[in-house]
Design a protein around this motif. Structure first.
Motif, PDB file in Angstrom:
ATOM      1  N   ASN A   3       0.860  -1.178   0.000  1.00 22.47           N
ATOM      2  CA  ASN A   3       0.000   0.000   0.000  1.00 22.47           C
ATOM      3  C   ASN A   3       0.905   1.239   0.000  1.00 22.47           C
ATOM      4  OD1 ASN A   3      -1.617   2.256   0.781  1.00 22.47           O
ATOM      5  ND2 ASN A   3      -3.165   0.847   1.569  1.00 22.47           N
ATOM      6  N   ALA A   4       0.881   1.984  -1.108  1.00 25.99           N
ATOM      7  CA  ALA A   4       1.801   3.107  -1.279  1.00 25.99           C
ATOM      8  C   ALA A   4       1.531   4.242  -0.308  1.00 25.99           C
ATOM      9  CB  ALA A   4       1.716   3.631  -2.710  1.00 25.99           C
ATOM     10  N   SER A   5       0.311   4.315   0.222  1.00 29.20           N
ATOM     11  CA  SER A   5      -0.014   5.399   1.141  1.00 29.20           C
ATOM     12  C   SER A   5       0.322   5.060   2.593  1.00 29.20           C
ATOM     13  CB  SER A   5      -1.501   5.750   1.032  1.00 29.20           C
ATOM     14  OG  SER A   5      -2.305   4.666   1.463  1.00 29.20           O
ATOM     15  N   ALA A   6       0.679   3.808   2.858  1.00 28.67           N
ATOM     16  CA  ALA A   6       0.905   3.399   4.243  1.00 28.67           C
ATOM     17  C   ALA A   6       2.274   2.769   4.478  1.00 28.67           C
ATOM     18  CB  ALA A   6      -0.182   2.402   4.668  1.00 28.67           C
ATOM     19  N   GLU A   7       3.024   2.492   3.402  1.00 24.63           N
ATOM     20  CA  GLU A   7       4.297   1.799   3.548  1.00 24.63           C
ATOM     21  C   GLU A   7       5.406   2.539   2.808  1.00 24.63           C
ATOM     22  OE1 GLU A   7       3.928  -2.663   3.261  1.00 24.63           O
ATOM     23  OE2 GLU A   7       2.006  -2.117   2.363  1.00 24.63           O
ATOM     24  N   ASN A   8       6.640   2.268   3.192  1.00 28.67           N
ATOM     25  CA  ASN A   8       7.802   2.762   2.469  1.00 28.67           C
ATOM     26  C   ASN A   8       7.997   1.860   1.248  1.00 28.67           C
ATOM     27  OD1 ASN A   8      10.457   3.068   1.472  1.00 28.67           O
ATOM     28  ND2 ASN A   8      11.213   3.760   3.466  1.00 28.67           N
ATOM     29  N   VAL A   9       7.609   2.363   0.085  1.00 32.98           N
ATOM     30  CA  VAL A   9       7.564   1.503  -1.103  1.00 32.98           C
ATOM     31  C   VAL A   9       8.944   1.009  -1.485  1.00 32.98           C
ATOM     32  CG1 VAL A   9       6.910   1.364  -3.537  1.00 32.98           C
ATOM     33  CG2 VAL A   9       5.473   2.646  -1.940  1.00 32.98           C
ATOM     34  N   VAL A  10       9.912   1.907  -1.558  1.00 27.50           N
ATOM     35  CA  VAL A  10      11.267   1.501  -1.937  1.00 27.50           C
ATOM     36  C   VAL A  10      11.826   0.490  -0.945  1.00 27.50           C
ATOM     37  CG1 VAL A  10      13.646   2.285  -2.254  1.00 27.50           C
ATOM     38  CG2 VAL A  10      11.757   3.612  -3.216  1.00 27.50           C
ATOM     39  N   GLY A  11      11.613   0.750   0.340  1.00 24.50           N
ATOM     40  CA  GLY A  11      12.093  -0.176   1.359  1.00 24.50           C
ATOM     41  C   GLY A  11      11.468  -1.548   1.235  1.00 24.50           C
ATOM     42  N   ARG A  12      10.166  -1.592   1.004  1.00 20.18           N
ATOM     43  CA  ARG A  12       9.481  -2.884   0.863  1.00 20.18           C
ATOM     44  C   ARG A  12       9.956  -3.616  -0.394  1.00 20.18           C
ATOM     45  NH1 ARG A  12       7.317  -6.288   2.086  1.00 20.18           N
ATOM     46  NH2 ARG A  12       5.078  -6.347   1.593  1.00 20.18           N
ATOM     47  N   LEU A  13      10.168  -2.878  -1.479  1.00 21.35           N
ATOM     48  CA  LEU A  13      10.638  -3.514  -2.703  1.00 21.35           C
ATOM     49  C   LEU A  13      12.038  -4.087  -2.518  1.00 21.35           C
ATOM     50  CD1 LEU A  13       9.322  -1.006  -5.394  1.00 21.35           C
ATOM     51  CD2 LEU A  13       8.509  -3.340  -4.997  1.00 21.35           C
ATOM     52  N   GLU A  14      12.883  -3.351  -1.826  1.00 20.85           N
ATOM     53  CA  GLU A  14      14.228  -3.871  -1.550  1.00 20.85           C
ATOM     54  C   GLU A  14      14.152  -5.130  -0.705  1.00 20.85           C
ATOM     55  OE1 GLU A  14      16.937   0.201  -1.629  1.00 20.85           O
ATOM     56  OE2 GLU A  14      16.002  -0.453   0.256  1.00 20.85           O
ATOM     57  N   GLU A  15      13.249  -5.138   0.246  1.00 21.10           N
ATOM     58  CA  GLU A  15      13.075  -6.316   1.110  1.00 21.10           C
ATOM     59  C   GLU A  15      12.601  -7.517   0.305  1.00 21.10           C
ATOM     60  OE1 GLU A  15       9.898  -7.692   4.552  1.00 21.10           O
ATOM     61  OE2 GLU A  15      10.327  -5.564   4.298  1.00 21.10           O
ATOM     62  N   ILE A  16      11.604  -7.305  -0.532  1.00 19.72           N
ATOM     63  CA  ILE A  16      11.017  -8.399  -1.309  1.00 19.72           C
ATOM     64  C   ILE A  16      12.010  -8.961  -2.320  1.00 19.72           C
ATOM     65  CG2 ILE A  16       9.242  -8.946  -3.041  1.00 19.72           C
ATOM     66  CD1 ILE A  16       7.454  -6.842  -1.561  1.00 19.72           C
ATOM     67  N   THR A  17      12.785  -8.073  -2.953  1.00 19.49           N
ATOM     68  CA  THR A  17      13.672  -8.487  -4.049  1.00 19.49           C
ATOM     69  C   THR A  17      15.117  -8.704  -3.596  1.00 19.49           C
ATOM     70  OG1 THR A  17      14.209  -6.200  -4.662  1.00 19.49           O
ATOM     71  CG2 THR A  17      12.241  -7.179  -5.683  1.00 19.49           C
ATOM     72  N   ASN A  18      15.340  -8.757  -2.293  1.00 17.42           N
ATOM     73  CA  ASN A  18      16.697  -8.914  -1.762  1.00 17.42           C
ATOM     74  C   ASN A  18      17.637  -7.820  -2.256  1.00 17.42           C
ATOM     75  OD1 ASN A  18      16.137 -11.371  -0.302  1.00 17.42           O
ATOM     76  ND2 ASN A  18      16.131 -12.430  -2.282  1.00 17.42           N
ATOM     77  N   GLY A  19      17.099  -6.598  -2.344  1.00 17.95           N
ATOM     78  CA  GLY A  19      17.902  -5.442  -2.717  1.00 17.95           C
ATOM     79  C   GLY A  19      18.032  -5.189  -4.196  1.00 17.95           C
ATOM     80  N   ASP A  20      17.515  -6.081  -5.029  1.00 24.19           N
ATOM     81  CA  ASP A  20      17.703  -5.939  -6.477  1.00 24.19           C
ATOM     82  C   ASP A  20      16.737  -4.947  -7.122  1.00 24.19           C
ATOM     83  OD1 ASP A  20      19.773  -7.765  -6.545  1.00 24.19           O
ATOM     84  OD2 ASP A  20      18.461  -9.467  -7.032  1.00 24.19           O
ATOM     85  N   MET A  21      15.522  -4.829  -6.594  1.00 16.27           N
ATOM     86  CA  MET A  21      14.405  -4.075  -7.177  1.00 16.27           C
ATOM     87  C   MET A  21      13.832  -4.841  -8.384  1.00 16.27           C
ATOM     88  SD  MET A  21      14.178  -1.607  -5.032  1.00 16.27           S
ATOM     89  CE  MET A  21      13.150  -0.295  -5.679  1.00 16.27           C
ATOM     90  N   PRO A  22      12.579  -4.563  -8.758  1.00 13.38           N
ATOM     91  CA  PRO A  22      11.932  -5.310  -9.844  1.00 13.38           C
ATOM     92  C   PRO A  22      12.575  -5.013 -11.197  1.00 13.38           C
ATOM     93  CG  PRO A  22      10.313  -4.194  -8.461  1.00 13.38           C
ATOM     94  CD  PRO A  22      11.655  -3.648  -8.075  1.00 13.38           C
ATOM     95  N   THR A  23      12.768  -6.050 -11.984  1.00 14.55           N
ATOM     96  CA  THR A  23      13.329  -5.869 -13.320  1.00 14.55           C
ATOM     97  C   THR A  23      12.273  -5.440 -14.334  1.00 14.55           C
ATOM     98  OG1 THR A  23      13.142  -8.269 -13.568  1.00 14.55           O
ATOM     99  CG2 THR A  23      15.328  -7.377 -13.087  1.00 14.55           C
ATOM    100  N   VAL A  24      11.010  -5.578 -13.968  1.00 10.68           N
ATOM    101  CA  VAL A  24       9.914  -5.056 -14.791  1.00 10.68           C
ATOM    102  C   VAL A  24       9.003  -4.236 -13.891  1.00 10.68           C
ATOM    103  CG1 VAL A  24       7.905  -5.600 -16.229  1.00 10.68           C
ATOM    104  CG2 VAL A  24       9.974  -7.018 -16.384  1.00 10.68           C
ATOM    105  N   VAL A  25       8.736  -3.004 -14.290  1.00  8.04           N
ATOM    106  CA  VAL A  25       7.744  -2.154 -13.631  1.00  8.04           C
ATOM    107  C   VAL A  25       6.707  -1.784 -14.679  1.00  8.04           C
ATOM    108  CG1 VAL A  25       7.288   0.031 -12.448  1.00  8.04           C
ATOM    109  CG2 VAL A  25       9.383  -1.256 -11.951  1.00  8.04           C
ATOM    110  N   ILE A  26       5.440  -1.991 -14.342  1.00  7.94           N
ATOM    111  CA  ILE A  26       4.353  -1.693 -15.279  1.00  7.94           C
ATOM    112  C   ILE A  26       3.373  -0.745 -14.610  1.00  7.94           C
ATOM    113  CG2 ILE A  26       2.434  -2.654 -16.607  1.00  7.94           C
ATOM    114  CD1 ILE A  26       4.002  -5.240 -16.827  1.00  7.94           C
TER     115      ILE A  26
END
Length: 338
Positions: free
Chosen positions: A209-232
Motif C-alpha cells: 500500500n503506497a499510502s501506508a508503507e515505504n515503497v522503496v524499502g518494501r521492494l528492496e526487502e522483497i527483491t533482496n535489494g535488487d528491485m523489480p526488473t519489470v515495472v508496469i
C-alpha cells in the motif's frame, strides 16, 4: 434502437437512434453485455485523451451476430466478441504487424461510437469466436487482452520480479498474465480492498500500500535489494507514472499501459544509470485476444471473479457516477442487455 450517449463530461442521456444498416465489409451485432472500464469512467469525467463529445461509450462487449456482409465461419445468432480497434491495414504500423497502434486507428467507444446501444456495426474482420465462453467471459476478454499485451511487450521471464502499479481491472489482469509468464508479481496500490482482491482472488505473491508503507524499502526487502526488473504502470495517473522509475532495477524495463493527458517526466540521470528501457503498451492484437480465450478455457484465469457490480442497461445513467467513488468497491461493473 435505444442508445446511451455521453453528451458532455458528467452527462448521459438515453436516445432512440436508427439501427445500423449493413455495409460492405461489416457485420451487425446485437449487444448482450457491456463491461465498464477506465476509459468509460475517464470519458465521463472529461479526462480521457483522444476523445470528443457527444459519444456512445462501450468497447468491452459480448454480442450475438445479427448479419454480416460476406463472412464465412460465423452464423447469425452465434455469440462472439470483437477487437474494438479499427485499423487501416496500410500504414507502417499495420504493415509491421502492429494494427493496435495504427496511425489512423479508430477505437470503438473513443474515436467512434461504441456499444452502449442495442446494435453496433463493426468491421467483420474484427469478430472473434466465443469458443464456448459465456457472455460475461466474452465481455472481459478485451480488458484482459490489454494486460496480456503489456506482458508480451515486457517479455516477462520466469522468476523475475514484476511490479504492477495500479490494482484496478487492467492492473489485475496484467498481474495474472505476469504470473502465467512465470513472473513473481508485486501489486502496488493505495486501496486496501483492491490489494486484498489481488492477494485473495488472483494469488499475487506480494502487495504494497503506497499510502501506508515505504515503497522503496518494501521492494528492496522483497527483491533482496535488487528491485523489480519489470515495472508496469496501469494507473493512468501522472504522479504514479512519474514515480515509477525509482522502483526499477538497473537494466530493467518500464512499461506504460496506463494513459493520462499530460506530459510525464523523470530524472534523466536516474533513467540513464539504469540503462532502462521505456515502452508504451497500447491496446492489443488478435494474438492477445486468442491467448486470453485460451487461458480462460484452460482455467488459468477466472474472469467472473472480477465482476463486483451488475446493472441492467436502463439503470446505467442513474448509477454510473457512483462507480467513480473508490468507496463503491468496484473492480468490474457489468451491464446486462436482453
Amino acid at each position: 434502437m435505444k442508445a446511451l450517449i455521453c453528451s458532455r463530461p458528467g452527462a448521459f442521456e438515453y436516445k432512440d437512434l436508427p439501427a445500423p444498416v449493413l455495409q460492405p465489409g461489416h457485420a451487425i451485432i446485437k449487444i448482450k453485455r457491456i463491461g465498464i472500464c477506465g476509459t468509460d469512467l475517464h470519458a465521463y469525467q472529461g479526462t480521457q485523451p483522444y476523445f470528443n463529445y457527444p459519444r456512445i461509450l462501450g468497447h468491452e462487449l459480448a454480442a450475438d451476430l445479427v448479419d454480416a456482409d460476406a463472412l464465412s465461419g460465423f452464423v447469425p445468432g452465434e455469440a462472439l466478441t470483437f477487437i474494438p480497434y479499427f485499423s487501416c491495414g496500410k500504414c507502417i504500423a499495420c504493415r509491421n504487424g502492429k494494427p493496435n497502434c495504427c496511425v489512423t486507428i479508430q477505437v470503438c467507444g473513443v474515436h467512434v461510437d461504441g456499444g452502449m446501444a442495442d446494435y453496433l456495426s463493426v468491421p467483420e474482420d474484427t469478430l472473434v469466436k466465443s469458443d464456448g465462453l459465456s457472455y460475461d467471459e466474452l465481455a472481459l476478454v478485451e480488458p484482459l487482452a490489454i494486460g496480456a499485451h503489456g506482458i508480451r511487450r515486457a517479455n516477462v521471464m520466469k522468476d523475475e520480479f514484476v511490479l504492477v502499479v495500479g490494482a484496478g481491472p487492467i492492473g489485475s489482469g496484467t498481474m495474472e498474465f505476469a504470473r502465467i509468464a512465470g513472473g513473481r508479481v508485486i501489486a502496488l496500490d493505495i486501496n486496501d480492498g483492491r490489494l486484498e482482491f489481488c492477494k485473495r482472488i488472483i494469488n499475487v505473491e506480494h502487495t504494497i500500500n503506497a499510502s501506508a508503507e515505504n515503497v522503496v524499502g518494501r521492494l528492496e526487502e522483497i527483491t533482496n535489494g535488487d528491485m523489480p526488473t519489470v515495472v508496469i504502470d496501469a494507473t493512468g495517473n501522472r504522479k504514479a507514472i512519474n514515480s515509477g522509475l525509482q522502483y526499477l532495477a538497473h537494466g530493467g524495463r518500464y512499461v506504460l499501459i496506463g494513459l493520462q493527458r499530460e506530459e510525464f517526466c523523470f530524472s534523466h540521470p536516474e533513467f540513464h544509470k539504469r540503462e532502462g528501457t521505456l515502452m508504451s503498451s497500447r491496446n492489443a492484437t488478435r494474438q492477445d485476444f486468442e491467448h486470453v480465450i485460451h487461458t480462460i478455457k484452460a482455467g488459468l484465469i477466472h474472469p467472473l471473479t472480477y465482476i463486483t457490480h451488475r446493472v441492467q442497461f436502463d439503470e446505467v445513467k442513474d448509477v454510473f457516477e457512483e462507480w467513480l467513488n473508490p468507496s463503491a468497491g468496484v473492480i468490474k461493473a457489468m451491464v446486462e442487455k436482453e
